[in-house]
Design a protein around this motif. Structure first.
Motif, PDB file in Angstrom:
ATOM      1  N   ASP A 280       0.860  -1.182   0.000  1.00 40.43           N
ATOM      2  CA  ASP A 280       0.000   0.000   0.000  1.00 40.43           C
ATOM      3  C   ASP A 280       0.898   1.234   0.000  1.00 40.43           C
ATOM      4  O   ASP A 280       1.306   1.728   1.056  1.00 40.43           O
ATOM      5  N   TRP A 281       1.217   1.736  -1.182  1.00 42.33           N
ATOM      6  CA  TRP A 281       2.195   2.810  -1.346  1.00 42.33           C
ATOM      7  C   TRP A 281       1.490   4.164  -1.407  1.00 42.33           C
ATOM      8  O   TRP A 281       0.724   4.439  -2.324  1.00 42.33           O
ATOM      9  N   LYS A 282       1.745   4.997  -0.418  1.00 39.17           N
ATOM     10  CA  LYS A 282       1.139   6.312  -0.338  1.00 39.17           C
ATOM     11  C   LYS A 282       2.125   7.371  -0.838  1.00 39.17           C
ATOM     12  O   LYS A 282       3.334   7.243  -0.629  1.00 39.17           O
ATOM     13  N   VAL A 283       1.613   8.414  -1.466  1.00 38.90           N
ATOM     14  CA  VAL A 283       2.461   9.451  -2.050  1.00 38.90           C
ATOM     15  C   VAL A 283       2.021  10.831  -1.583  1.00 38.90           C
ATOM     16  O   VAL A 283       0.834  11.160  -1.641  1.00 38.90           O
ATOM     17  N   SER A 284       2.982  11.631  -1.126  1.00 41.25           N
ATOM     18  CA  SER A 284       2.695  13.006  -0.697  1.00 41.25           C
ATOM     19  C   SER A 284       3.725  13.958  -1.292  1.00 41.25           C
ATOM     20  O   SER A 284       4.928  13.657  -1.299  1.00 41.25           O
ATOM     21  N   VAL A 285       3.261  15.090  -1.805  1.00 43.49           N
ATOM     22  CA  VAL A 285       4.161  16.167  -2.207  1.00 43.49           C
ATOM     23  C   VAL A 285       4.329  17.063  -0.992  1.00 43.49           C
ATOM     24  O   VAL A 285       3.371  17.699  -0.556  1.00 43.49           O
ATOM     25  N   PRO A 286       5.524  17.094  -0.390  1.00 40.87           N
ATOM     26  CA  PRO A 286       5.703  17.835   0.869  1.00 40.87           C
ATOM     27  C   PRO A 286       5.477  19.332   0.693  1.00 40.87           C
ATOM     28  O   PRO A 286       6.093  19.969  -0.152  1.00 40.87           O
ATOM     29  N   SER A 287       4.616  19.875   1.521  1.00 38.73           N
ATOM     30  CA  SER A 287       4.290  21.298   1.427  1.00 38.73           C
ATOM     31  C   SER A 287       5.446  22.185   1.858  1.00 38.73           C
ATOM     32  O   SER A 287       5.531  23.352   1.461  1.00 38.73           O
ATOM     33  N   ASP A 288       6.373  21.634   2.663  1.00 38.56           N
ATOM     34  CA  ASP A 288       7.473  22.461   3.160  1.00 38.56           C
ATOM     35  C   ASP A 288       8.714  22.406   2.266  1.00 38.56           C
ATOM     36  O   ASP A 288       9.689  23.109   2.514  1.00 38.56           O
ATOM     37  N   GLY A 289       8.675  21.593   1.233  1.00 38.91           N
ATOM     38  CA  GLY A 289       9.817  21.509   0.330  1.00 38.91           C
ATOM     39  C   GLY A 289       9.354  21.249  -1.091  1.00 38.91           C
ATOM     40  O   GLY A 289       9.679  20.226  -1.702  1.00 38.91           O
ATOM     41  N   ARG A 290       8.576  22.166  -1.624  1.00 39.29           N
ATOM     42  CA  ARG A 290       7.967  21.981  -2.943  1.00 39.29           C
ATOM     43  C   ARG A 290       8.985  22.319  -4.034  1.00 39.29           C
ATOM     44  O   ARG A 290       9.336  23.474  -4.247  1.00 39.29           O
TER      45      ARG A 290
END
Length: 384
Positions: A280-290
């Motif tokens: 179950d691979w989750k993906v997030s674009v980090p808001s603090d290092g865009r």
């Protein structure tokens, strides 16, 4: 250059195509593709310059082969691109070291100059494309769609042009990690001991280079100051969270790299790929290092198959090629022009992550400066 984030990219990474047999030394290449009236593919600056697409296709088919490096089949849907090109033109694509880095490609160009096993074409992190052009390694060539590529995303001399891009993201195996991190700040938490990895070495890999840049932006740095990114990974190493294992689909499946800092198109592709494998691979674009960046295409100046190299570029920048990248979660360089012309695959575009705001790309000078800082400081940051 500043663009709306909706105009940036996404990707995927992994398997091999045909492995190129290597020998201690290769025979010299003849670069002999020539039209009846004496036009040479090796010096053609466009299809028109070579007598048109029909002439280019005929010469490329006669060569019959294209040598490439560092093109995993599951990276940005490259498998479909490779198969589509071969099916359309009957030209075999030999991919050496599919999991190799941008630096590996540059090394092969310089060490195999004049040999028939030199790579014909290159897919490079943008900083490597800039430095390769400065070294005179690439052949100028304008694809038919060259004018539609945004000015800031191509070399004025057509020695390289952007192909696809994406955001740095954090991928996480939700079955192995209780609380998946969504920011760089999260990655410092003790619960992630020995779990945080990069996809490569930032002195050689464009994605890892982007990971350090993003970490810098998340920790008080800027496009002019990447040092905070090195400091961040030094802290990760010191507290035991950073693992030197370079993440790949195989290491993710084995649980060796349950958290991977990588391009979002790669992590998004993993999410699809791993569903059938129980991950179950989750993906997030980090808001603090865009941080977003494109990769770039180039033709080797001394390509052993110059016609096939040029035809490959034409295919990649056709509507078919650009939409195949889009299906691999990567936003292609021609996305704005294709959207305007009604030629974009709307279903694939709708699956892309939405990120509000704008992103600023580093200039050539900023990238060169960052490369120098990382080259000098990376080993020290993660040693011990």
């Amino acid at each position: 250059m500043t663009l709306p984030l909706s105009r940036i990219a996404v990707l995927t990474g992994g398997l091999a195509v045909a492995a190129l047999s290597l020998s201690a030394c290769g025979a010299a290449t003849s670069q002999s593709a020539t039209t009846p009236d004496g036009k040479k593919a090796a010096t053609a600056s466009s299809a028109t310059d070579f007598g048109g697409m029909d002439a280019l296709v005929a010469a490329a088919k006669k060569e019959g082969t294209l040598h490439a490096m560092a093109l995993p089949r599951d990276w940005a849907n490259y498998g479909a691109l490779i198969d589509g090109f071969t099916e359309k033109y009957g030209i075999k694509i030999e991919v050496e070291n599919p999991d190799g880095s941008s630096q590996d490609e540059i090394n092969a160009v310089t060490s195999r100059k004049g040999q028939d096993r030199a790579p014909d074409v290159l897919d490079l992190g943008s900083s490597f494309a800039l430095s390769g052009a400065q070294q005179g390694l690439f052949a100028p060539y304008k694809v038919a769609a060259y004018d539609d590529i945004p000015a800031a995303q191509k070399d004025p001399q057509a020695r390289w042009y952007n192909d696809y891009g994406g955001y740095i993201s954090i991928g996480c195996d939700a079955k192995r990690v209780k609380h998946c991190p969504t920011t760089f700040k999260d990655l410092l938490k003790p619960e992630y001991k020995g779990q945080v990895a990069l996809n490569g070495n930032p002195t050689k890999s464009g994605s890892a280079f982007g990971g350090v840049y993003a970490a810098a932006l998340a920790n008080g740095g800027s496009l002019d100051d990447v040092q905070p990114g090195l400091d961040f990974f030094a802290e990760l190493k010191k507290n035991g969270n950073y693992t030197p294992v370079e993440s790949t689909p195989a290491t993710v499946e084995k649980g060796e790299t349950p958290i991977s800092i990588d391009w979002d198109y790669l992590n998004a592709g993993y999410a699809d790929e791993f569903k059938s494998k129980g991950v179950d691979w989750k993906v997030s674009v980090p808001s603090d290092g865009r941080y977003a960046q494109y990769y770039s295409q180039a033709i080797t100046k001394d390509a052993p198959h110059p016609a096939a190299a040029r035809l490959w570029q034409e295919y990649l920048y056709s509507d078919e090629g650009q939409n195949l990248w889009l299906k691999g979660y990567a936003r292609p360089a021609l996305m704005p022009a294709m959207e305007k012309a009604g030629k974009l695959d709307k279903d694939s575009a709708a699956k892309l992550p939405e990120v509000s705001g704008e992103v600023t790309f580093p200039t050539e000078a900023q990238q060169n400066k960052a490369k120098g800082v990382i080259a000098q400081g990376w080993g020290k940051a993660v040693s011990g």
